[in-house]
Design an enzyme around this catalytic site. Structure first.
Site, mmCIF file in Angstrom:
data_model
loop_
_atom_site.group_PDB
_atom_site.id
_atom_site.type_symbol
_atom_site.label_atom_id
_atom_site.label_comp_id
_atom_site.label_asym_id
_atom_site.label_seq_id
_atom_site.Cartn_x
_atom_site.Cartn_y
_atom_site.Cartn_z
ATOM 1 N N HIS A 214 63.283 -84.268 -8.044
ATOM 2 C CA HIS A 214 63.236 -83.354 -7.128
ATOM 3 C C HIS A 214 64.261 -82.663 -6.830
ATOM 4 O O HIS A 214 65.357 -83.314 -6.628
ATOM 5 C CB HIS A 214 62.428 -83.987 -5.991
ATOM 6 C CG HIS A 214 62.271 -83.176 -4.569
ATOM 7 N ND1 HIS A 214 61.006 -82.428 -4.540
ATOM 8 C CD2 HIS A 214 63.268 -82.827 -3.603
ATOM 9 C CE1 HIS A 214 61.325 -81.737 -3.339
ATOM 10 N NE2 HIS A 214 62.602 -81.695 -2.926
ATOM 11 N N ASP B 31 53.373 -84.403 6.959
ATOM 12 C CA ASP B 31 54.473 -83.428 6.511
ATOM 13 C C ASP B 31 53.988 -82.303 6.437
ATOM 14 O O ASP B 31 54.804 -81.558 6.806
ATOM 15 C CB ASP B 31 55.104 -84.051 5.181
ATOM 16 C CG ASP B 31 56.306 -83.285 4.888
ATOM 17 O OD1 ASP B 31 57.372 -83.176 5.634
ATOM 18 O OD2 ASP B 31 56.001 -82.497 3.800
ATOM 19 N N ARG C 202 58.446 -76.986 11.493
ATOM 20 C CA ARG C 202 59.937 -76.970 11.502
ATOM 21 C C ARG C 202 60.401 -75.651 11.034
ATOM 22 O O ARG C 202 61.451 -74.877 11.471
ATOM 23 C CB ARG C 202 60.553 -77.939 10.635
ATOM 24 C CG ARG C 202 60.376 -79.581 11.156
ATOM 25 C CD ARG C 202 60.496 -80.550 10.147
ATOM 26 N NE ARG C 202 61.979 -80.393 9.380
ATOM 27 C CZ ARG C 202 62.064 -80.368 8.138
ATOM 28 N NH1 ARG C 202 61.093 -80.902 7.328
ATOM 29 N NH2 ARG C 202 63.248 -80.360 7.442
ATOM 30 N N SER D 103 60.916 -85.904 4.980
ATOM 31 C CA SER D 103 59.829 -84.872 4.322
ATOM 32 C C SER D 103 59.771 -84.972 2.855
ATOM 33 O O SER D 103 58.817 -85.293 2.164
ATOM 34 C CB SER D 103 60.358 -83.472 4.608
ATOM 35 O OG SER D 103 59.536 -82.594 4.191
ATOM 36 N N LYS E 122 56.720 -87.661 0.462
ATOM 37 C CA LYS E 122 55.855 -87.071 -0.676
ATOM 38 C C LYS E 122 56.162 -87.543 -1.974
ATOM 39 O O LYS E 122 55.306 -87.788 -2.882
ATOM 40 C CB LYS E 122 56.136 -85.603 -0.666
ATOM 41 C CG LYS E 122 55.576 -84.679 0.468
ATOM 42 C CD LYS E 122 55.727 -83.244 0.343
ATOM 43 C CE LYS E 122 57.218 -82.778 0.788
ATOM 44 N NZ LYS E 122 57.668 -81.629 1.165
#
Ligand code: URA
Length: 429
Positions: free
Chosen positions: A86, A165, A172, A187, A191
């Protein structure tokens, strides 16, 4: 759901700088997911968290509660181990495109649930959608079958994964509360943990084009995420990598696909190759396959075969011509000398304004739009030679894109010594 708490009590506790209890956290996430805690109340709580922070126990519980708000995928039945990567988001960051098939070609499955770009950073799904026929939506069964056959999937996350989320991130985004480390870490990790990968490599970007502009905050974010991954039983490491200069030589959807295919063919810009191979090594090590050298597999053409199979399995034609923008505008180098700075944020904003990104969720993006730069910091350039090429279908966009590039690069007299910034600043495990 029991009314064990109420929103105002939880907001005031955090406003006063207290630690939230496990029970308060479980309740507030569940109640928000089900619409009992309202958006304006969650906004106040998110702001209190941004201002007063959370300790590791609170962040870990918050993450677990967001995972519990939805489904959890399980790839333990696959015949090979899984590993995912990620990135916290950058400009020209097309690394997932060559990386997923490369790691698959090395024998480790990559279940990559990706997102779309918002703002100046690009989204992996937008890039792949530049390939004629390619589709981002897969069912869980299709994803599992493709992981078994091809070894790599890049697709959109279904709505069932960490729904808390999804709501909170959108909130946000419009309440000035994106930059809180506890909220970013929970967050991302909710995931990735819900996605069910066995190991995870985080590419935490630092620099002008990243969320985290300085190394201290990026390090804190990386440590927090690595801790969350380990607590959840996912082998997790983070690389802190430079995002003051954009990656490679292109930013834009089809432009970045083209560059990724060049890397898979054994060419491409050196920084993209270096980061792809470094992240592949980490992903393979996390999955227990240090014995395979991804640089060899890249050179052998194995990663290109996996790319062709991965694109075709999702309806795409890997050999089709990629879309090109209708109009281009060349920015010539104003003087002869050494390019000493090319600012990632300036390039990212220009690509976005040319139509490569979207202003609001749901907007269309242009497949061919974006920016190409013909030199990287450290290169000698000649006055009048092309420095940047801007691409768009709508020439009225050139003016604002050019405005965002003003002051975005520096040229020093020829022969000036240039000290390059390292691409990989640190590794956190
Ligand atoms: N990416 C995410 O998924 N969440 C954040 O909070 C920031 C970046």
């Amino acid at each position: 759901m029991s009314a064990a708490h109420d929103a105002i009590e939880v907001i005031i506790a955090k406003r006063e700088g207290h630690e939230l209890t496990d029970s308060q956290i479980d309740w507030v996430i569940d109640a928000y997911t089900h619409g009992v805690v309202r958006d304006e109340q969650m906004s106040a709580l998110a702001m209190a968290i941004l201002l007063n922070g959370m300790n590791l126990r609170e962040i870990s519980r918050w993450t677990a509660a967001m995972i519990a708000s939805g489904e959890r995928m399980d790839f333990s039945g696959l015949s090979r181990p899984t590993s995912d990567k990620h990135s916290t988001g950058g400009v020209g960051d097309k690394i997932t495109l060559p990386l997923a098939p490369l790691v698959a070609a090395c024998g480790v499955a990559v279940p990559q649930l990706s997102g779309r770009g918002l703002g100046h950073t690009g989204g992996t799904l937008d890039k792949l959608e530049a390939i004629p026929g390619w589709r981002a939506a897969l069912s869980n069964e299709e994803m599992f079958a493709q992981l078994e056959d091809v070894g790599a999937v890049i697709c959109a996350a279904g709505t069932g994964l960490a729904p808390a989320d999804k709501k909170l991130y959108a909130l946000r985004d419009v309440t000035g509360t994106v930059e809180a480390i506890p909220l970013i870490a929970s967050s991302i990790m909710s995931k990735k943990i819900a996605e069910g990968t066995g190991s995870l490599v985080l590419d935490v970007k630092v620099g002008t084009g990243a969320f985290m502009k300085d190394l201290d905050r990026a390090t804190e974010l990386a440590r927090t995420m690595v801790g969350l991954g380990k607590d959840a039983g996912v082998h997790t490491v983070a690389l802190l990598t430079d995002m003051s200069t954009p990656l490679g030589l292109t930013a834009g959807n089809a432009l970045e696909v083209r560059e990724s295919v060049e890397v898979l063919a054994g060419g491409g810009p050196a920084d993209v190759v270096e980061l792809t191979v470094a992240l592949a090594r980490e992903m393979l090590a996390g999955a227990g396959r240090e014995d395979v050298d991804p640089a060899d597999v890249l050179a052998s053409g194995g990663a290109m075969d996996a790319w062709n199979a991965m694109i075709a399995a999702q309806g795409g034609d890997p050999h089709a011509a990629l879309p090109v923008a209708k109009e281009t505008h060349v920015v010539p180098a104003p003087t002869t000398g050494v390019l000493t700075r090319l600012d990632a944020m300036a390039v990212g904003l220009a690509a976005w304004r040319l139509g490569a990104g979207r202003a609001a969720l749901g907007d269309d993006v242009q497949a061919g739009a974006g920016v190409e730069w013909h030199a990287r910091p450290g290169d000698e350039i000649t006055a009048g030679a092309p420095l940047l090429t801007l691409h768009t279908d709508e020439p009225e966009r050139f003016e604002r894109a050019l405005a965002s590039l003003e002051g975005g690069y520096d040229i020093a007299p020829s022969g000036t010594a240039y000290e390059s910034t390292p691409l990989i600043h640190d590794r956190i495990s």
